[in-house]
Design a protein around this motif. Structure first.
Motif, PDB file in Angstrom:
ATOM      1  N   UNK A 111      10.131   3.652   2.430  1.00 42.63           N
ATOM      2  CA  UNK A 111      10.931   3.103   0.845  1.00 42.63           C
ATOM      3  C   UNK A 111      12.320   2.894   1.165  1.00 42.63           C
ATOM      4  N   UNK A 112      12.245   2.392   1.942  1.00 44.22           N
ATOM      5  CA  UNK A 112      13.614   2.475   3.027  1.00 44.22           C
ATOM      6  C   UNK A 112      13.532   0.660   2.666  1.00 44.22           C
ATOM      7  N   UNK A 113      12.733   0.592   3.614  1.00 43.32           N
ATOM      8  CA  UNK A 113      12.182  -0.640   4.439  1.00 43.32           C
ATOM      9  C   UNK A 113      12.191  -1.291   2.383  1.00 43.32           C
ATOM     10  N   UNK A 114      11.752  -0.989   1.331  1.00 41.86           N
ATOM     11  CA  UNK A 114      11.518  -1.609   0.192  1.00 41.86           C
ATOM     12  C   UNK A 114      12.826  -1.444  -0.206  1.00 41.86           C
ATOM     13  N   UNK A 115      13.590  -0.179  -0.524  1.00 38.46           N
ATOM     14  CA  UNK A 115      14.466  -0.445  -1.031  1.00 38.46           C
ATOM     15  C   UNK A 115      15.681  -1.244  -0.827  1.00 38.46           C
ATOM     16  N   UNK A 116      15.615  -1.501   0.162  1.00 40.85           N
ATOM     17  CA  UNK A 116      16.898  -2.151   1.081  1.00 40.85           C
ATOM     18  C   UNK A 116      16.638  -3.223   1.528  1.00 40.85           C
ATOM     19  N   UNK A 117      15.248  -3.814   1.663  1.00 43.79           N
ATOM     20  CA  UNK A 117      15.061  -5.467   2.310  1.00 43.79           C
ATOM     21  C   UNK A 117      14.359  -5.941   1.248  1.00 43.79           C
TER      22      UNK A 117
ATOM     23  N   UNK B  98       0.160   2.474   6.634  1.00 45.41           N
ATOM     24  CA  UNK B  98       0.536   2.574   4.988  1.00 45.41           C
ATOM     25  C   UNK B  98      -0.593   3.533   4.452  1.00 45.41           C
ATOM     26  N   UNK B  99      -1.784   2.701   4.723  1.00 41.99           N
ATOM     27  CA  UNK B  99      -3.234   3.378   4.104  1.00 41.99           C
ATOM     28  C   UNK B  99      -3.302   4.762   4.652  1.00 41.99           C
ATOM     29  N   UNK B 100      -2.442   5.105   6.046  1.00 47.74           N
ATOM     30  CA  UNK B 100      -2.804   7.094   5.911  1.00 47.74           C
ATOM     31  C   UNK B 100      -1.907   7.374   5.404  1.00 47.74           C
ATOM     32  N   UNK B 101      -0.658   6.994   5.372  1.00 51.52           N
ATOM     33  CA  UNK B 101       0.637   7.951   4.771  1.00 51.52           C
ATOM     34  C   UNK B 101       0.929   7.833   3.393  1.00 51.52           C
ATOM     35  N   UNK B 102       0.528   6.178   3.088  1.00 53.72           N
ATOM     36  CA  UNK B 102       1.105   6.619   1.981  1.00 53.72           C
ATOM     37  C   UNK B 102       2.878   5.850   1.923  1.00 53.72           C
ATOM     38  N   UNK B 103       3.255   6.810   0.433  1.00 52.52           N
ATOM     39  CA  UNK B 103       4.626   6.706   0.523  1.00 52.52           C
ATOM     40  C   UNK B 103       5.274   7.586   1.626  1.00 52.52           C
ATOM     41  N   UNK B 104       5.026   8.204   2.427  1.00 54.08           N
ATOM     42  CA  UNK B 104       5.903   8.610   3.305  1.00 54.08           C
ATOM     43  C   UNK B 104       5.708   8.098   4.884  1.00 54.08           C
ATOM     44  N   UNK B 105       4.799   6.365   4.737  1.00 56.19           N
ATOM     45  CA  UNK B 105       4.271   5.555   5.996  1.00 56.19           C
ATOM     46  C   UNK B 105       5.797   5.555   7.000  1.00 56.19           C
ATOM     47  N   UNK B 106       5.888   5.695   8.573  1.00 53.18           N
ATOM     48  CA  UNK B 106       7.159   5.474   8.711  1.00 53.18           C
ATOM     49  C   UNK B 106       6.540   3.383   9.149  1.00 53.18           C
TER      50      UNK B 106
ATOM     51  N   UNK C  72       0.808  -1.223   0.102  1.00 52.05           N
ATOM     52  CA  UNK C  72      -0.392  -0.165   0.747  1.00 52.05           C
ATOM     53  C   UNK C  72       0.862   1.049   0.087  1.00 52.05           C
ATOM     54  N   UNK C  73       2.112   1.036   0.957  1.00 53.95           N
ATOM     55  CA  UNK C  73       2.434   2.264   0.658  1.00 53.95           C
ATOM     56  C   UNK C  73       3.089   2.894  -0.828  1.00 53.95           C
TER      57      UNK C  73
ATOM     58  N   UNK D 117      10.035   4.588  -7.956  1.00 49.91           N
ATOM     59  CA  UNK D 117       8.838   5.132  -6.881  1.00 49.91           C
ATOM     60  C   UNK D 117       9.671   5.588  -5.209  1.00 49.91           C
ATOM     61  N   UNK D 118      10.142   4.466  -4.876  1.00 49.27           N
ATOM     62  CA  UNK D 118      11.026   4.934  -3.588  1.00 49.27           C
ATOM     63  C   UNK D 118      11.895   6.004  -3.719  1.00 49.27           C
ATOM     64  N   UNK D 119      12.378   5.651  -4.960  1.00 42.94           N
ATOM     65  CA  UNK D 119      13.094   7.116  -5.802  1.00 42.94           C
ATOM     66  C   UNK D 119      12.885   8.516  -5.149  1.00 42.94           C
ATOM     67  N   UNK D 120      12.258   8.252  -5.173  1.00 41.47           N
ATOM     68  CA  UNK D 120      11.778   9.510  -6.188  1.00 41.47           C
ATOM     69  C   UNK D 120      10.486  10.094  -4.754  1.00 41.47           C
ATOM     70  N   UNK D 121       9.674   8.556  -4.270  1.00 47.19           N
ATOM     71  CA  UNK D 121       8.697   8.898  -3.140  1.00 47.19           C
ATOM     72  C   UNK D 121       7.287   9.944  -4.079  1.00 47.19           C
ATOM     73  N   UNK D 122       7.160   9.486  -5.284  1.00 45.10           N
ATOM     74  CA  UNK D 122       6.297   9.342  -6.118  1.00 45.10           C
ATOM     75  C   UNK D 122       5.138   8.460  -5.862  1.00 45.10           C
ATOM     76  N   UNK D 123       4.318   8.121  -5.719  1.00 40.72           N
ATOM     77  CA  UNK D 123       2.761   7.293  -6.356  1.00 40.72           C
ATOM     78  C   UNK D 123       1.780   8.218  -6.631  1.00 40.72           C
TER      79      UNK D 123
END
Length: 505
Positions: free
Chosen positions: A410-416, A384-392, A216-217, A445-451
């Protein structure tokens, strides 16, 4: 819920008979599992996408019957409301260039459908919630023609016994009521199916639950409803509240909602079907003539019709599915968390990420669900539903001390998760060119923080800044979204804002 049902009223004996048949079906499922009658591994996946019909003005068009008549394809079906359609892609074997094949099939199908819709001045758009929907669009008179929609609405309304209350507090707060389940139709999603053997089912379902938040993020695409800016992915709270059969008193008692994340990791597909019977009363107590245990005794394969119908009225974000193909029963995990759109490339990238990560996580020697409480996965989904790409999110820490800790999605997705997705797609036998292209979309998407959600929100606010009113800004954002969706480049490349008008004269 694609079952053909006949509208009518149900008596007390109907519900008791249906409950008895459900128990017989569950016993039949248990026997099928014990006797290992399910299909062997086939690595089959499938995709369904719910669509919206809009006019050139960006407003919804209530004409799915006319459009479907012109499309004249069994791949396209009605959905809950008259501005909805659904397209189903035939199952594919995971491997090779499957994602490019899916992309081409979807491109061809949707282009054809859009041309046919154009014959009645409508167009097709893939988006989580159409920003231009108004409260007057989501009323019972706009439900699709067909007994099953009327009956489902009537039964949910009767079970609740009062108006539905929508109360979603995000960037802004929306509070309103509805006399029907029609607001559910605003939620248009992508459903990803994966056929799995019973031995692998629990690991795959647990893995799917663990990564819903990450999905979702990076894929959020539903920030608006009824002119309000809400959550970055507003479908889950809207879906839960618009189908909620519980009046406030039952909510206060902790009775589970029919739209449900779940409450525990599982050890078998049986766990989920059994919970559905134990926790949720029948909405559509329609009995089939089949005797499932008698069919098994005779060496046949039962349809388990009551079980599958009931299962279709419990809206888990990862739903178990029982099916029969070529006379052989099988199980599927149906992943339902993703919104539709923004483009076919984005949809296929989301699918590649999901199938890759689920495969890798399901095969880990120390699975993530043994290192993370289920409540944490549920809280992550909400975040993730609340904050999308900016979720922690909270995620298991690496290293000897373990535990969970906060990490940017975004760091979780990119790194792991992206390295896991890569390994998972390799294990499926997906060609590296497909793997790298579609996972590269997720990386960008993660690098640019865009969805899709972030693009919609930024474009809407730029339109407001230019002096447009809210309704005009939402309509302009929708029209621009449609242009870029049909152009087909993934959302992270879309220019934010409305195009400048071309000077005349």
């Amino acid at each position: 819920m694609g079952e053909k049902v006949v509208a009518g009223s149900f008596g007390l004996s109907d519900r008791q008979l249906y409950r008895d048949k459900l128990r017989q079906c569950l016993a039949g499922l248990e026997r099928l599992l014990e006797e290992k009658q399910f299909d062997r591994p086939k690595n089959l996946m499938g995709v369904e996408i719910e669509l919206n019909l809009v006019g050139a003005d960006g407003l919804p068009r209530m004409m799915n019957a006319q459009v479907l008549e012109r499309i004249a394809s069994r791949d396209f079906q009605t959905e809950l409301a008259m501005f909805n359609l659904e397209v189903n892609i035939a199952p594919h074997r995971l491997g090779g260039r499957v994602f490019d094949q899916l992309s081409e099939e979807l491109r061809t199908s949707l282009a054809y459908a859009d041309r046919k819709a154009g014959e009645v001045d409508a167009g097709i758009v893939m988006i989580g919630i159409l920003p231009t929907l108004g409260r007057d669009d989501l009323v019972s008179s706009n439900l699709s023609e067909g007994d099953r929609y009327t009956l489902l609405n009537d039964q949910i309304v009767a079970a609740r016994g009062e108006d539905f209350t929508l109360d979603i507090e995000g960037v802004e707060r929306l509070v309103c009521t509805s006399k029907s389940i029609a607001p559910e139709a605003a939620c248009t999603s992508v459903q990803l199916h994966l056929q799995v053997t019973p031995e692998r089912f629990a690991d795959v379902w647990n893995a799917a639950q663990a990564i819903t938040a990450a999905q979702v993020a990076i894929g959020a695409n539903a920030p608006f409803l009824f002119g309000h800016e809400l959550w970055r992915e507003s479908r889950p709270p809207l879906f839960q509240q618009s189908t909620d059969t519980r009046p406030p008193e039952l909510q206060a008692q902790g009775v589970r909602p029919r739209t449900w994340f779940g409450e525990r990791w599982i050890s078998s597909a049986y766990d989920l079907f059994e919970e559905n019977l134990r926790f949720f009363p029948a909405l559509l107590p329609i009995c089939d003539d089949e005797d499932p245990l008698g069919v098994l005794d005779a060496g046949g394969v039962p349809k388990l019709a009551e079980l599958t119908l009931h299962n279709g009225t419990v809206y888990r974000w990862n739903r178990p599915v029982y099916g029969i193909a070529d006379g052989v029963p099988h199980l599927r995990v149906e992943n339902r968390v993703l919104p539709a759109g923004p483009t076919i490339t984005d949809v296929i990238a989301n699918a590649a990420f999901y199938y890759g990560v689920v495969r890798a996580l399901a095969e880990e020697s120390r699975p993530v669900w043994t290192r993370m409480p289920f409540e944490t996965a549920a809280a992550n989904f909400d975040e993730a539903c609340r904050h999308g790409i900016d979720a922690r999110l909270q995620w298991p820490r690496r290293g000897r001390y373990g535990g969970v800790g906060p990490v940017d999605a975004v760091n979780l997705v990119r790194e792991e998760l992206l390295p896991l997705a890569e390994a998972g797609l390799d294990a499926w036998g997906v060609e590296p060119v497909d793997r790298d292209f579609y996972l590269g979309v997720i990386e960008e998407r993660c690098r640019r923080r865009v969805n899709g959600a972030s693009w919609q929100v930024e474009t809407f606010h730029q339109a407001l800044d230019k002096g447009l009113g809210r309704d005009a800004a939402l309509a302009a954002t929708t029209r621009r979204y449609c242009e870029l969706m049909h152009a087909g480049e993934p959302v992270h490349t879309w220019p934010v804002g409305l195009p400048e008008p071309v000077p005349t004269g």
